[in-house]
Enzyme design. Structure first.
Site, PDB file in Angstrom:
ATOM      1  N   GLN A  27      29.509  23.035  39.220  1.00  0.00           N
ATOM      2  CA  GLN A  27      28.264  23.104  38.661  1.00  0.00           C
ATOM      3  C   GLN A  27      27.127  22.113  38.609  1.00  0.00           C
ATOM      4  O   GLN A  27      26.079  21.905  38.633  1.00  0.00           O
ATOM      5  CB  GLN A  27      27.996  24.074  37.307  1.00  0.00           C
ATOM      6  CG  GLN A  27      28.579  25.306  37.358  1.00  0.00           C
ATOM      7  CD  GLN A  27      28.530  25.992  36.209  1.00  0.00           C
ATOM      8  OE1 GLN A  27      29.603  26.096  35.354  1.00  0.00           O
ATOM      9  NE2 GLN A  27      27.503  26.709  35.799  1.00  0.00           N
ATOM     10  N   HIS A 121      37.843  25.872  36.502  1.00  0.00           N
ATOM     11  CA  HIS A 121      36.625  26.580  36.168  1.00  0.00           C
ATOM     12  C   HIS A 121      36.162  27.345  37.074  1.00  0.00           C
ATOM     13  O   HIS A 121      34.880  26.893  38.052  1.00  0.00           O
ATOM     14  CB  HIS A 121      35.573  25.473  35.567  1.00  0.00           C
ATOM     15  CG  HIS A 121      34.470  25.983  34.698  1.00  0.00           C
ATOM     16  ND1 HIS A 121      34.245  25.644  33.613  1.00  0.00           N
ATOM     17  CD2 HIS A 121      33.585  27.077  35.081  1.00  0.00           C
ATOM     18  CE1 HIS A 121      33.319  26.226  32.912  1.00  0.00           C
ATOM     19  NE2 HIS A 121      32.883  27.053  33.928  1.00  0.00           N
ATOM     20  N   ASN A 165      39.297  28.259  32.366  1.00  0.00           N
ATOM     21  CA  ASN A 165      38.059  28.568  31.781  1.00  0.00           C
ATOM     22  C   ASN A 165      37.949  30.003  32.149  1.00  0.00           C
ATOM     23  O   ASN A 165      37.795  30.752  33.171  1.00  0.00           O
ATOM     24  CB  ASN A 165      36.742  27.817  32.458  1.00  0.00           C
ATOM     25  CG  ASN A 165      35.494  28.403  31.677  1.00  0.00           C
ATOM     26  OD1 ASN A 165      35.220  28.012  30.545  1.00  0.00           O
ATOM     27  ND2 ASN A 165      34.683  29.100  32.528  1.00  0.00           N
ATOM     28  N   GLU A 166      37.848  30.692  31.001  1.00  0.00           N
ATOM     29  CA  GLU A 166      37.099  32.246  31.207  1.00  0.00           C
ATOM     30  C   GLU A 166      38.057  33.310  32.001  1.00  0.00           C
ATOM     31  O   GLU A 166      37.370  33.477  32.994  1.00  0.00           O
ATOM     32  CB  GLU A 166      35.725  32.320  31.357  1.00  0.00           C
ATOM     33  CG  GLU A 166      34.940  31.883  30.183  1.00  0.00           C
ATOM     34  CD  GLU A 166      33.113  32.111  30.390  1.00  0.00           C
ATOM     35  OE1 GLU A 166      32.910  32.623  31.418  1.00  0.00           O
ATOM     36  OE2 GLU A 166      32.871  31.737  29.396  1.00  0.00           O
TER      37      GLU A 166
HETATM   38  C1  BGC Z   1      30.716  29.974  32.338  1.00  0.00           C
HETATM   39  C2  BGC Z   1      29.911  28.906  32.764  1.00  0.00           C
HETATM   40  C3  BGC Z   1      28.415  29.427  32.751  1.00  0.00           C
HETATM   41  C4  BGC Z   1      28.015  29.821  31.528  1.00  0.00           C
HETATM   42  C5  BGC Z   1      26.407  30.579  31.313  1.00  0.00           C
HETATM   43  C6  BGC Z   1      30.043  30.791  31.191  1.00  0.00           C
HETATM   44  O1  BGC Z   1      30.543  32.025  31.734  1.00  0.00           O
HETATM   45  O2  BGC Z   1      31.841  29.203  31.724  1.00  0.00           O
HETATM   46  O3  BGC Z   1      30.157  28.213  33.824  1.00  0.00           O
HETATM   47  O4  BGC Z   1      27.248  28.549  33.388  1.00  0.00           O
HETATM   48  O5  BGC Z   1      28.876  30.719  31.110  1.00  0.00           O
HETATM   49  O6  BGC Z   1      26.448  31.597  32.353  1.00  0.00           O
END
Ligand code: BGC
Length: 403
Positions: A27, A121, A165-166
């Protein structure tokens, strides 16, 4: 500018509290050309609004980013290392990229910022995507090998590592892709791909073992996207069933970790027939999510209850996309009030990292500005916004606001 009310009942930070902001390599770095996302962004069939291109050029300007965060009053910086750079071709590990990320770790430490390093990520190398991604044969071993190769980056001076991440968003995006759709999922979340869910959990556990063998002192965990599903009257069972595969299975997989990251932005109300959109007159952010700063408190309470004792919580992402700094500050004030209330209720919360340090590439668009710091297109000049000064000031005072 209207600042939130005086912080008469401010709560002192618990000892060692992490206070910072988060970013992700794809990002902000720019030109992540060997990744799956780069390929998608340039595939007309994927219908992605705009490509990331140079992003914030943080690949070259990370020192400026860290200088600003430290000057503002932050003590922690969460950033990710990019697998597609470190292993651009299968089995070829770039020592130059590993050295680049090691310099970032040392650069953070030199500025008084504790680095939290995320290993994955959302983006993967294109060669790994071509193999079939996380559900391909041998994928978990390939991810674990990449983590082992990150040893020179994280072995010394890195207190926290986030493996993935997530993972729930990864499983949701895999489900979308199987149905022929691409991109970043809408709030509320479609159904995750179950095979990917199992693979992410296996990859996480393999990565935890790899990180612990690199240095057992590193605190290792992962971060879960929390949608704050709220049951409308009579829909309690439907809500629990809706949440289980999208969230709970990933939180439960963190039992035995050193910490779990909580990431929340908004809420989703669930009725007997599923998600119910917020009313038309509800305030919305630039991502069209309902403005709901209290979300993080619900997310923390639910996570603590489910993960059980012995796994501390860290807010690893929280914030809003807006062009209105009054609203951004109000959002952070409301969210931190909820965090403080959770701490006062005895929940073990070890830190708060805002999303995001910079206005960045929001998975398809630059229009959703989550940043504490703006980045001028073309010149990449950084400017700290009012919310950055406000949050940084709390870091210097070492207090969380109580409204
Ligand atoms: C993610 C980020 C994303 C943010 C806002 C999260 O889901 O880890 O990469 O930019 O939320 O949408």
């Amino acid at each position: 500018m209207t600042l939130p009310p005086a912080r008469t009942a401010a709560l002192p930070f618990p000892d060692g509290f992490l206070w910072g902001a988060s970013t992700a390599a794809h990002q902000i770095e720019g030109n992540n050309v060997n990744s799956d996302w780069w390929r998608k962004e340039h595939d007309p069939a994927a219908k992605i609004q705009e490509p990331s291109l140079d992003a914030c050029d943080s690949y070259h300007r990370w020192e400026q980013d860290m200088d600003l965060l430290a000057e503002l009053g932050f003590t922690d910086y969460r950033f990710s290392v990019e697998w597609a750079r470190i292993e651009p071709a299968r089995g070829h590990f770039s020592q130059a990229e590993i050295a680049h990320y090691r310099r970032m770790v040392e650069g953070a430490l030199a500025r008084g910022l504790r680095p939290m390093v995320t290993l994955h990520h959302f983006t993967i190398p294109q060669w790994f995507e071509d193999l079939g991604g996380f559900t391909a044969d041998g994928a978990v071993e390939l991810f674990a090998r990449y983590v082992e190769e990150c040893a020179p980056i994280i072995a010394d001076g890195v207190s926290h590592v986030c493996t993935i991440n997530e993972p729930n968003m990864v499983a949701v995006m895999a489900g979308l892709a199987k149905r022929g759709e691409q991109g970043f999922p809408p709030a509320g979340l479609p159904f995750p791909d179950e095979e990917t869910t199992h693979a992410m959990i296996a990859a996480h556990h393999a990565a935890v073992r790899a990180v612990r063998s690199i240095n057992p002192e590193i605190q290792v965990g992962w971060t879960v996207a929390n949608q704050v599903y709220q049951a409308l009257p009579g829909a309690e069972d439907v809500t629990a069933a809706y949440r289980a595969p999208r969230e709970d299975v990933f939180i439960e997989a963190a039992r035995g970790d050193d910490w779990i990251g909580v990431q929340s932005y908004t809420r989703t109300k669930i009725g007997v027939d599923g998600p119910v959109p917020a009313p038309d007159d509800a305030e919305r952010t630039l991502t069209q999510w309902e403005y709901y700063p209290q979300a993080v408190g619900y997310a923390l309470r639910h996570t603590a209850e489910l993960v059980g004792p012995g796994v501390p919580l860290i807010v690893t992402e929280n914030g809003m996309a807006t062009a209105d700094e009054d609203r951004r500050i109000a959002y952070y004030a409301g969210a931190l009030d909820a965090v403080a209330a959770c701490i006062e209720d005895g929940i073990d919360i070890r830190g708060y990292l805002a999303w995001s340090a910079l206005d960045n590439y929001e998975w398809g668009t630059y229009k959703a500005t989550f940043g504490l710091i703006s980045v001028a297109p073309g010149t990449f000049e950084r400017t700290a916004k009012p919310a950055a000064h406000w949050l940084g000031g709390l870091g210097r005072e070492r207090v969380l606001p109580r409204l």
